[in-house]
Design a protein around this motif. Structure first.
Motif, PDB file in Angstrom:
ATOM      1  N   LEU A   1       0.848  -1.182   0.000  1.00 54.36           N
ATOM      2  CA  LEU A   1       0.000   0.000   0.000  1.00 54.36           C
ATOM      3  C   LEU A   1       0.885   1.233   0.000  1.00 54.36           C
ATOM      4  CD1 LEU A   1      -2.966   0.763   0.060  1.00 54.36           C
ATOM      5  CD2 LEU A   1      -2.833   0.816   2.538  1.00 54.36           C
ATOM      6  N   ILE A   2       0.773   2.042  -1.046  1.00 55.67           N
ATOM      7  CA  ILE A   2       1.494   3.314  -1.163  1.00 55.67           C
ATOM      8  C   ILE A   2       0.429   4.394  -1.204  1.00 55.67           C
ATOM      9  CG2 ILE A   2       3.104   4.688  -2.537  1.00 55.67           C
ATOM     10  CD1 ILE A   2       4.389   2.120  -1.538  1.00 55.67           C
ATOM     11  N   GLY A   3       0.259   5.099  -0.091  1.00 53.44           N
ATOM     12  CA  GLY A   3      -0.847   6.056   0.001  1.00 53.44           C
ATOM     13  C   GLY A   3      -2.146   5.291  -0.137  1.00 53.44           C
TER      14      GLY A   3
ATOM     15  N   ARG B   1       5.553  -5.186  -5.714  1.00 50.46           N
ATOM     16  CA  ARG B   1       6.978  -5.139  -5.389  1.00 50.46           C
ATOM     17  C   ARG B   1       7.533  -6.553  -5.476  1.00 50.46           C
ATOM     18  NH1 ARG B   1       8.384  -0.419  -2.263  1.00 50.46           N
ATOM     19  NH2 ARG B   1       7.227   1.233  -3.289  1.00 50.46           N
ATOM     20  N   ARG B   2       8.628  -6.717  -6.197  1.00 53.08           N
ATOM     21  CA  ARG B   2       9.258  -8.024  -6.349  1.00 53.08           C
ATOM     22  C   ARG B   2       9.891  -8.471  -5.042  1.00 53.08           C
ATOM     23  NH1 ARG B   2      12.718  -8.081 -11.787  1.00 53.08           N
ATOM     24  NH2 ARG B   2      13.048 -10.187 -11.037  1.00 53.08           N
ATOM     25  N   VAL B   3      10.000  -9.798  -4.871  1.00 53.39           N
ATOM     26  CA  VAL B   3      10.697 -10.376  -3.724  1.00 53.39           C
ATOM     27  C   VAL B   3      11.630 -11.470  -4.214  1.00 53.39           C
ATOM     28  CG1 VAL B   3       8.887  -9.873  -2.029  1.00 53.39           C
ATOM     29  CG2 VAL B   3       8.881 -12.062  -3.208  1.00 53.39           C
TER      30      VAL B   3
ATOM     31  N   VAL C   1       2.572  -4.332   3.509  1.00 56.42           N
ATOM     32  CA  VAL C   1       2.237  -5.466   2.647  1.00 56.42           C
ATOM     33  C   VAL C   1       0.753  -5.806   2.776  1.00 56.42           C
ATOM     34  CG1 VAL C   1       2.675  -7.919   2.223  1.00 56.42           C
ATOM     35  CG2 VAL C   1       4.563  -6.388   2.801  1.00 56.42           C
ATOM     36  N   ILE C   2       0.096  -5.996   1.624  1.00 55.64           N
ATOM     37  CA  ILE C   2      -1.299  -6.439   1.601  1.00 55.64           C
ATOM     38  C   ILE C   2      -1.275  -7.961   1.700  1.00 55.64           C
ATOM     39  CG2 ILE C   2      -3.411  -6.543   0.232  1.00 55.64           C
ATOM     40  CD1 ILE C   2      -2.471  -3.853  -1.037  1.00 55.64           C
TER      41      ILE C   2
ATOM     42  N   ILE D   1      -7.370   1.739  -2.926  1.00 55.95           N
ATOM     43  CA  ILE D   1      -7.943   1.052  -1.772  1.00 55.95           C
ATOM     44  C   ILE D   1      -8.761   2.063  -0.986  1.00 55.95           C
ATOM     45  CG2 ILE D   1      -7.408  -0.149   0.385  1.00 55.95           C
ATOM     46  CD1 ILE D   1      -6.507  -1.736  -1.962  1.00 55.95           C
ATOM     47  N   ARG D   2      -9.932   1.658  -0.590  1.00 52.33           N
ATOM     48  CA  ARG D   2     -10.772   2.563   0.228  1.00 52.33           C
ATOM     49  C   ARG D   2     -10.807   2.044   1.647  1.00 52.33           C
ATOM     50  NH1 ARG D   2     -15.740   3.858  -3.909  1.00 52.33           N
ATOM     51  NH2 ARG D   2     -14.353   4.252  -5.644  1.00 52.33           N
ATOM     52  N   ASN D   3     -10.613   2.931   2.604  1.00 49.45           N
ATOM     53  CA  ASN D   3     -10.648   2.546   4.018  1.00 49.45           C
ATOM     54  C   ASN D   3     -12.048   2.621   4.557  1.00 49.45           C
ATOM     55  OD1 ASN D   3      -7.934   2.088   4.054  1.00 49.45           O
ATOM     56  ND2 ASN D   3      -7.455   4.163   4.674  1.00 49.45           N
TER      57      ASN D   3
END
Length: 85
Positions: free
Chosen positions: A33-35, A41-43, A70-71, A83-85
């Motif tokens: 989650l970015i903002g 994102r690779r791992v 992390v989602i 994404i909505r909170n």
């Protein structure tokens, strides 16, 4: 961050792992989650630890970083989805 004798890395729940195509190759990664938006994102998985994996903390752009949010689970995960909170 977790340190195991002989290994140091980022501890991520297995449920968070996804695959995506990057530059024509299928790679492992997670969505973070970015903002208000998701980003893949690779791992680089070093080892598994029960319900978790230990990933290399390589500090490169596009890779999972320490303190990324992390989602862990969800449906229809995709880059730039809001994404909505």
């Amino acid at each position: 961050k977790v340190i195991i004798p002989g290994q140091a890395g980022l501890r991520v729940p297995k449920t968070a792992l996804r695959t995506s195509v990057v530059n024509g190759a299928e790679v492992s990664g997670v969505y973070v989650l970015i903002g208000p938006e998701m980003e893949f994102r690779r791992v680089d998985v070093l080892m598994t630890d029960g319900d978790y994996v230990i990933c290399n903390n390589n500090k490169k752009d596009g890779w999972l970083q320490l303190y990324d949010h992390v989602i862990v689970s969800g449906k229809n995960l995709d880059n730039d989805r809001v994404i909505r909170n």
